[in-house]
Design an enzyme around this catalytic site. Structure first.
Site, mmCIF file in Angstrom:
data_model
loop_
_atom_site.group_PDB
_atom_site.id
_atom_site.type_symbol
_atom_site.label_atom_id
_atom_site.label_comp_id
_atom_site.label_asym_id
_atom_site.label_seq_id
_atom_site.Cartn_x
_atom_site.Cartn_y
_atom_site.Cartn_z
ATOM 1 N N THR A 1 0.812 -1.277 -0.042
ATOM 2 C CA THR A 1 -0.065 0.075 -0.101
ATOM 3 C C THR A 1 0.947 1.282 -0.004
ATOM 4 O OG1 THR A 1 -0.194 0.187 2.514
ATOM 5 C CG2 THR A 1 -1.848 -1.208 1.263
ATOM 6 N N ASP A 2 0.173 2.486 -0.237
ATOM 7 C CA ASP A 2 0.824 3.738 -0.120
ATOM 8 C C ASP A 2 0.508 4.288 1.152
ATOM 9 O OD1 ASP A 2 -1.847 4.435 0.135
ATOM 10 O OD2 ASP A 2 -1.976 5.255 -2.183
ATOM 11 N N ALA A 3 0.897 5.401 1.380
ATOM 12 C CA ALA A 3 0.620 6.087 2.564
ATOM 13 C C ALA A 3 -0.721 6.231 3.412
ATOM 14 C CB ALA A 3 1.474 7.395 2.756
#
Length: 149
Positions: free
Chosen positions: A17-19
């Site tokens: 995932t991203d942030a």
């Protein structure tokens, strides 16, 4: 997954995932790679078989459409369906679902190549026959008709 010939389950981890906890777009390709590997293994063509014949598979083309995002901790079902077979290449339609909801769909073209020279090599007869059986309709070479809505 109703449209797949084969599917596997996987969980979304933090590194996917991203942030914001949303699956980074390129990771869907990794999920699809895992499903294709498991599909081939289920047919009896694991890495040992492929390496013993000095073969490799390389992706030569991908057309993907993202419908909805997957998120951290989601359990995903990733499907594989053989849609076209040629001498050295195959096209697989793949879908990623979460609880039946379509998240991403792709057509992935994979070529069989010689490991040493990375040059095209015909699919082994045994593998081609198994893939045709998995294809289900016996119409090798005909494009698929999935509707990726």
């Amino acid at each position: 997954m109703k449209t797949a010939e084969f599917s596997t389950m996987l969980r979304v981890y933090i590194e996917d995932t991203d942030a914001g906890g949303i699956v980074y777009y390129v990771n869907y390709l990794k999920f699809m790679e895992r499903a294709r590997t498991e599909f081939m293994r289920s047919l009896g063509f694991g890495k040992d078989y492929i390496f013993n014949l000095d073969l490799m598979f390389v992706v030569t083309q991908v057309a993907i459409r993202y419908h909805r995002p997957a998120q951290l901790d989601d359990m995903l079902e990733v499907g594989v369906k053989v849609t076209e077979l040629r001498g050295a290449t195959m096209i697989m339609a793949q879908e990623v679902h979460r609880e039946g909801l379509l998240l991403a769909a792709a057509d992935v073209t994979v070529a069989c190549v010689d490991r040493a020279g990375i040059t095209p090599r015909r699919l082994p007869t045994e593998m081609l026959e198994s893939l045709r059986l998995a294809q289900g309709n016996g119409n090798a070479g005909e494009p698929h008709t999935w509707n990726h809505n």
